[in-house]
Design a protein around this motif. Structure first.
Motif, PDB file in Angstrom:
ATOM      1  N   ILE A  74     -10.510   5.903 -58.842  1.00  0.00           N
ATOM      2  CA  ILE A  74      -9.842   4.609 -58.785  1.00  0.00           C
ATOM      3  C   ILE A  74      -9.249   4.359 -60.158  1.00  0.00           C
ATOM      4  O   ILE A  74      -9.812   4.773 -61.173  1.00  0.00           O
ATOM      5  CB  ILE A  74     -10.814   3.479 -58.364  1.00  0.00           C
ATOM      6  N   GLY A  75      -8.087   3.728 -60.198  1.00  0.00           N
ATOM      7  CA  GLY A  75      -7.420   3.419 -61.460  1.00  0.00           C
ATOM      8  C   GLY A  75      -7.492   1.924 -61.733  1.00  0.00           C
ATOM      9  O   GLY A  75      -7.239   1.121 -60.844  1.00  0.00           O
ATOM     10  N   LEU A  76      -7.844   1.566 -62.950  1.00  0.00           N
ATOM     11  CA  LEU A  76      -7.943   0.167 -63.351  1.00  0.00           C
ATOM     12  C   LEU A  76      -7.038  -0.090 -64.551  1.00  0.00           C
ATOM     13  O   LEU A  76      -6.976   0.726 -65.475  1.00  0.00           O
ATOM     14  CB  LEU A  76      -9.386  -0.184 -63.751  1.00  0.00           C
ATOM     15  N   SER A  77      -6.376  -1.228 -64.546  1.00  0.00           N
ATOM     16  CA  SER A  77      -5.572  -1.667 -65.675  1.00  0.00           C
ATOM     17  C   SER A  77      -6.430  -2.579 -66.545  1.00  0.00           C
ATOM     18  O   SER A  77      -6.987  -3.562 -66.052  1.00  0.00           O
ATOM     19  CB  SER A  77      -4.336  -2.407 -65.163  1.00  0.00           C
ATOM     20  N   PHE A  94      -8.787 -12.933 -53.434  1.00  0.00           N
ATOM     21  CA  PHE A  94      -9.260 -12.213 -52.244  1.00  0.00           C
ATOM     22  C   PHE A  94      -8.329 -12.326 -51.044  1.00  0.00           C
ATOM     23  O   PHE A  94      -8.445 -11.544 -50.112  1.00  0.00           O
ATOM     24  CB  PHE A  94     -10.673 -12.668 -51.872  1.00  0.00           C
ATOM     25  N   ARG A  95      -7.420 -13.247 -51.046  1.00  0.00           N
ATOM     26  CA  ARG A  95      -6.480 -13.356 -49.918  1.00  0.00           C
ATOM     27  C   ARG A  95      -5.236 -12.477 -50.110  1.00  0.00           C
ATOM     28  O   ARG A  95      -4.470 -12.293 -49.190  1.00  0.00           O
ATOM     29  CB  ARG A  95      -6.075 -14.807 -49.709  1.00  0.00           C
ATOM     30  N   THR A 155      -6.351  -3.932 -53.480  1.00  0.00           N
ATOM     31  CA  THR A 155      -7.725  -3.623 -53.850  1.00  0.00           C
ATOM     32  C   THR A 155      -8.487  -4.918 -54.117  1.00  0.00           C
ATOM     33  O   THR A 155      -8.026  -5.773 -54.859  1.00  0.00           O
ATOM     34  CB  THR A 155      -7.753  -2.723 -55.099  1.00  0.00           C
ATOM     35  N   PHE A 156      -9.656  -5.011 -53.509  1.00  0.00           N
ATOM     36  CA  PHE A 156     -10.499  -6.203 -53.647  1.00  0.00           C
ATOM     37  C   PHE A 156     -11.594  -5.968 -54.689  1.00  0.00           C
ATOM     38  O   PHE A 156     -11.829  -6.794 -55.555  1.00  0.00           O
ATOM     39  CB  PHE A 156     -11.091  -6.556 -52.278  1.00  0.00           C
ATOM     40  N   ILE A 182     -12.455  -7.689 -64.496  1.00  0.00           N
ATOM     41  CA  ILE A 182     -12.355  -6.858 -63.296  1.00  0.00           C
ATOM     42  C   ILE A 182     -13.641  -7.010 -62.500  1.00  0.00           C
ATOM     43  O   ILE A 182     -14.735  -6.784 -63.017  1.00  0.00           O
ATOM     44  CB  ILE A 182     -12.087  -5.390 -63.658  1.00  0.00           C
ATOM     45  N   VAL A 183     -13.493  -7.421 -61.251  1.00  0.00           N
ATOM     46  CA  VAL A 183     -14.638  -7.683 -60.381  1.00  0.00           C
ATOM     47  C   VAL A 183     -15.094  -6.398 -59.713  1.00  0.00           C
ATOM     48  O   VAL A 183     -14.283  -5.626 -59.211  1.00  0.00           O
ATOM     49  CB  VAL A 183     -14.265  -8.733 -59.302  1.00  0.00           C
ATOM     50  N   PHE A 184     -16.398  -6.161 -59.728  1.00  0.00           N
ATOM     51  CA  PHE A 184     -16.972  -5.054 -58.987  1.00  0.00           C
ATOM     52  C   PHE A 184     -18.358  -5.429 -58.507  1.00  0.00           C
ATOM     53  O   PHE A 184     -18.878  -6.495 -58.831  1.00  0.00           O
ATOM     54  CB  PHE A 184     -16.942  -3.736 -59.776  1.00  0.00           C
ATOM     55  N   GLU A 185     -18.924  -4.579 -57.706  1.00  0.00           N
ATOM     56  CA  GLU A 185     -20.191  -4.855 -57.049  1.00  0.00           C
ATOM     57  C   GLU A 185     -21.215  -3.814 -57.477  1.00  0.00           C
ATOM     58  O   GLU A 185     -20.870  -2.665 -57.736  1.00  0.00           O
ATOM     59  CB  GLU A 185     -19.956  -4.767 -55.534  1.00  0.00           C
ATOM     60  N   LEU A 186     -22.465  -4.224 -57.558  1.00  0.00           N
ATOM     61  CA  LEU A 186     -23.565  -3.297 -57.804  1.00  0.00           C
ATOM     62  C   LEU A 186     -24.417  -3.228 -56.550  1.00  0.00           C
ATOM     63  O   LEU A 186     -24.745  -4.264 -55.970  1.00  0.00           O
ATOM     64  CB  LEU A 186     -24.437  -3.781 -58.962  1.00  0.00           C
TER      65      LEU A 186
END
Length: 163
Positions: free
Chosen positions: A9-12, A90-91, A95-96, A144-148
């Motif tokens: 995945i690429g992130l800015s 989120f709407r 990528t979420f 940058i939002v992510f989940e664990l």
């Protein structure tokens, strides 16, 4: 038909050096290629970036990292970057979030917060009192939002997490 493997995945990010440091030191990712500058020119990589970004992108910096299971994280610092108006729109289609797995969700969450990130919600259990599956949404220091997840995606959802 068969399922494909996930490659990367690429992130800015606004600051590539600080992002490499965070993802390496806090999340434990391996650095495959450290920060490298790419400019808009007629080199192979320059032409490829123009194919994707269009003319006028000028320059960018890029680094490649990987998880223990060989999934890549490609970090980009684009010339003239800016933060989104809302970091969890989120709407908006696209990528979420992405997710990182660690059995010590609580400990990793604390490390993320101590490194300048944010915990977006309380740590939740999928099967309270039955199975130790836990999750939480967090943000890196750049928003940058992510989940664990404490357990694999397959284990968590194959048991009917929403039943």
């Amino acid at each position: 038909m068969y399922p494909r493997s996930f490659s990367h995945i690429g992130l800015s990010v606004p600051d590539l050096d600080k992002a490499v440091e965070f993802y390496r030191d806090v999340l434990g990712l391996y650095v495959i290629m450290g920060p490298t500058e790419v400019v808009e020119d007629d080199s192979d990589i320059g032409i490829m970036c123009t194919d994707v970004l269009g003319a006028g992108w000028n320059r960018l910096r890029i680094a490649h990292l990987a998880t223990s299971d060989r999934i890549g994280l490609e970090l980009f610092e684009f010339d003239g970057n800016r933060p989104p108006e809302e970091n969890l729109d989120f709407r908006r289609h696209g990528t979420f979030h992405f997710a990182i797995q660690d059995p010590d969700v609580e400990g990793l969450t604390a490390k993320i917060v101590a490194a300048g990130g944010r915990q977006r919600m309380p740590i939740r259990e999928y099967f309270p009192g039955e199975k130790p599956y836990r999750m939480v949404y967090v943000e890196d220091p750049f928003g940058i939002v992510f989940e664990l997840y404490s357990h694999s995606y397959e284990l968590t959802y194959s048991a009917g997490a929403y039943d």
